[in-house]
Design a protein around this motif. Structure first.
Motif, short mmCIF file in Angstrom:
data_model
loop_
_atom_site.label_atom_id
_atom_site.label_comp_id
_atom_site.label_asym_id
_atom_site.label_seq_id
_atom_site.Cartn_x
_atom_site.Cartn_y
_atom_site.Cartn_z
N LEU A 5 0.86 -1.19 0.00
CA LEU A 5 0.00 0.00 0.00
C LEU A 5 0.89 1.23 0.00
CD1 LEU A 5 -2.93 -0.75 2.47
CD2 LEU A 5 -3.15 -0.03 0.07
N ASP A 6 0.56 2.19 -0.84
CA ASP A 6 1.32 3.43 -0.95
C ASP A 6 0.56 4.50 -0.16
OD1 ASP A 6 3.49 4.89 -1.96
OD2 ASP A 6 2.36 5.58 -3.71
N THR A 7 0.75 4.49 1.14
CA THR A 7 -0.02 5.39 2.01
C THR A 7 0.66 5.48 3.37
OG1 THR A 7 -2.21 5.81 2.96
CG2 THR A 7 -1.49 3.53 2.92
N VAL A 25 4.27 -1.72 2.97
CA VAL A 25 3.77 -0.34 2.79
C VAL A 25 4.93 0.53 2.32
CG1 VAL A 25 2.87 1.70 4.03
CG2 VAL A 25 1.98 -0.58 4.58
N THR A 26 4.62 1.47 1.42
CA THR A 26 5.61 2.50 1.07
C THR A 26 5.06 3.84 1.54
OG1 THR A 26 4.62 2.56 -1.15
CG2 THR A 26 6.71 1.39 -0.92
N THR A 27 5.95 4.63 2.13
CA THR A 27 5.58 6.01 2.46
C THR A 27 6.59 6.91 1.76
OG1 THR A 27 7.00 6.24 4.43
CG2 THR A 27 4.82 5.24 4.76
N ASN A 28 6.27 8.18 1.70
CA ASN A 28 7.23 9.18 1.22
C ASN A 28 6.97 10.45 2.03
OD1 ASN A 28 5.17 10.75 -0.09
ND2 ASN A 28 5.26 9.39 -1.87
N PRO A 29 7.83 11.46 1.93
CA PRO A 29 7.65 12.65 2.75
C PRO A 29 6.28 13.33 2.56
CG PRO A 29 9.86 12.60 1.86
CD PRO A 29 9.12 11.48 1.20
N ILE A 82 14.95 1.50 4.59
CA ILE A 82 15.36 2.91 4.43
C ILE A 82 15.19 3.32 2.97
CG2 ILE A 82 17.26 4.54 4.69
CD1 ILE A 82 18.52 2.34 6.63
N LYS A 83 14.46 4.41 2.76
CA LYS A 83 14.22 4.85 1.39
C LYS A 83 15.07 6.08 1.10
CE LYS A 83 10.00 5.41 -1.40
NZ LYS A 83 8.58 5.81 -1.25
N VAL A 84 15.82 6.03 0.00
CA VAL A 84 16.66 7.17 -0.37
C VAL A 84 16.42 7.55 -1.83
CG1 VAL A 84 18.47 6.42 1.26
CG2 VAL A 84 18.70 5.88 -1.15
N VAL A 106 15.66 2.37 -3.20
CA VAL A 106 16.08 3.57 -3.94
C VAL A 106 14.90 4.06 -4.78
CG1 VAL A 106 17.72 4.54 -5.59
CG2 VAL A 106 18.48 2.80 -3.96
N THR A 107 14.50 5.30 -4.50
CA THR A 107 13.25 5.81 -5.08
C THR A 107 13.50 6.92 -6.10
OG1 THR A 107 11.04 6.59 -4.48
CG2 THR A 107 12.87 7.55 -3.25
N LEU A 108 12.42 7.31 -6.78
CA LEU A 108 12.48 8.35 -7.82
C LEU A 108 13.36 7.88 -8.99
CD1 LEU A 108 12.63 11.57 -5.59
CD2 LEU A 108 10.75 10.88 -7.08
N PRO A 128 10.88 2.29 -9.65
CA PRO A 128 10.60 3.06 -10.86
C PRO A 128 9.15 3.59 -10.81
CG PRO A 128 11.08 0.72 -11.32
CD PRO A 128 10.84 0.83 -9.87
N PHE A 129 8.98 4.87 -11.17
CA PHE A 129 7.67 5.54 -11.08
C PHE A 129 6.95 5.49 -12.43
CE2 PHE A 129 7.68 8.53 -7.20
CZ PHE A 129 8.46 7.66 -6.46
N VAL A 130 5.98 4.61 -12.56
CA VAL A 130 5.28 4.42 -13.83
C VAL A 130 4.37 5.62 -14.17
CG1 VAL A 130 3.58 2.96 -15.01
CG2 VAL A 130 5.37 1.91 -13.61
N GLY A 131 3.48 5.96 -13.26
CA GLY A 131 2.47 7.00 -13.55
C GLY A 131 3.08 8.35 -13.87
N ARG A 132 4.13 8.71 -13.15
CA ARG A 132 4.71 10.04 -13.39
C ARG A 132 5.37 10.12 -14.76
NH1 ARG A 132 6.86 12.49 -7.60
NH2 ARG A 132 5.18 11.59 -6.36
N LEU A 133 5.86 8.96 -15.28
CA LEU A 133 6.40 8.95 -16.65
C LEU A 133 5.26 9.06 -17.66
CD1 LEU A 133 9.30 6.34 -16.53
CD2 LEU A 133 9.49 8.73 -17.19
N ALA A 163 6.15 1.60 -8.88
CA ALA A 163 5.54 2.65 -8.06
C ALA A 163 4.75 3.60 -8.94
CB ALA A 163 6.63 3.40 -7.30
N SER A 164 4.02 4.49 -8.26
CA SER A 164 3.21 5.48 -8.98
C SER A 164 2.22 4.76 -9.91
CB SER A 164 4.15 6.42 -9.76
OG SER A 164 3.48 7.51 -10.31
N LEU A 165 1.58 3.72 -9.37
CA LEU A 165 0.58 2.97 -10.14
C LEU A 165 -0.77 3.66 -9.94
CD1 LEU A 165 1.59 -0.73 -9.26
CD2 LEU A 165 2.29 0.65 -11.24
N ARG A 166 -1.46 3.93 -11.03
CA ARG A 166 -2.66 4.77 -10.95
C ARG A 166 -3.97 4.02 -11.12
NH1 ARG A 166 -0.11 9.74 -12.47
NH2 ARG A 166 1.49 9.93 -10.87
N GLY A 167 -3.93 2.73 -11.47
CA GLY A 167 -5.17 1.99 -11.66
C GLY A 167 -4.89 0.50 -11.83
#
Ligand code: E4P
Length: 220
Positions: A5-7, A25-29, A82-84, A106-108, A128-133, A163-167
């Motif tokens: 879960l990304d929350t 779970v993944t969190t970010n700032p 640890i996420k960097v 390793v994110t972003l 890897p961020f799919v939705g943002r691409l 990551a960044s999955l939108r549907g």
């Protein structure tokens, strides 16, 4: 495929965990800030709910501060990863923290070259961020496919976390592309359950049953 879960929202984590299919779970700032509580407190609560990896991200931008922050974050709970961010300093910190035995996400990540750097530095997870691409007119899923092929060529053990999955289609395509993990907002995980024929079929079964038996069967 592992489902994360990304929350950082505890109600969402509790509800998802109650379904028995949440592996982490993944969190970010941004997500932590949205909940308004200190990261240590919020991440600790999440770790107590979910039996699996919980990513907590550093906010330092220099390797030394990322390393010390990462060590502190890992003290919150044994589930913490640890996420960097994927910067030069982030890769340097990944190498150092992985060398000390910490699990690093390793994110972003937006290119296969960046994913190679993370694997070489010993990352436990690459994100890897799919939705943002997709948002900027690229094909985000190609990135997952390319990383999967490259990691396979060299036998890298770094797990690919889409990551960044939108549907739901993103989730399925990430699974087909070979992602080990998919992280998604609660609403996307909730959508995975839905199909109108499931609802229609169940209604019909219950209607047919009620015509003959009237009562719900008692177990045993
Ligand atoms: C992953 O770890 C990130 O938190 C997340 O997937 C980002 O998704 P977004 O692009 O929807 O913000």
């Amino acid at each position: 495929m592992k489902f994360f879960l990304d929350t950082a929202n505890l109600d969402e984590v509790r509800k998802g965990a109650s379904w028995g299919i949440v592996d982490g779970v993944t969190t970010n700032p941004t997500l932590i800030a949205r909940e308004g509580r200190p990261i240590a407190e919020q991440v600790h609560h999440i770790c107590e709910i979910v039996e699996g990896d919980v990513s907590a991200e550093v906010v330092g931008t220099e390797a030394e501060s990322m390393i010390s922050e990462g060590r502190e974050l890992s003290k919150i709970h044994k589930h913490v990863v640890i996420k960097v961010p994927l910067t030069r300093d982030g890769i340097k910190a990944t190498k150092a923290l992985s060398g000390e035995g910490y699990r690093v996400n390793v994110t972003l990540c937006f290119t296969p070259a960046q994913a190679l750097l993370a694997a070489k530095a010993g990352a436990y997870i690459i994100s890897p961020f799919v939705g943002r691409l997709d948002d900027i007119g690229h094909n985000g899923m190609d990135l997952i496919r390319n990383i999967a092929a490259i990691y396979k060529n060299y036998g890298y053990r770094t797990q690919i976390l889409a990551a960044s999955l939108r549907g739901p289609v993103h989730v399925i395509d990430a699974a087909l592309a070979g992602a080990h993990i998919g992280t998604m907002p609660f609403k996307v995980m909730d959508m995975l359950f839905n199909h109108p024929l499931t609802d229609k079929g169940l209604e019909q079964f219950l209607r047919d049953w009620a015509k003959v038996f009237q009562e719900t069967p008692v177990a045993g």
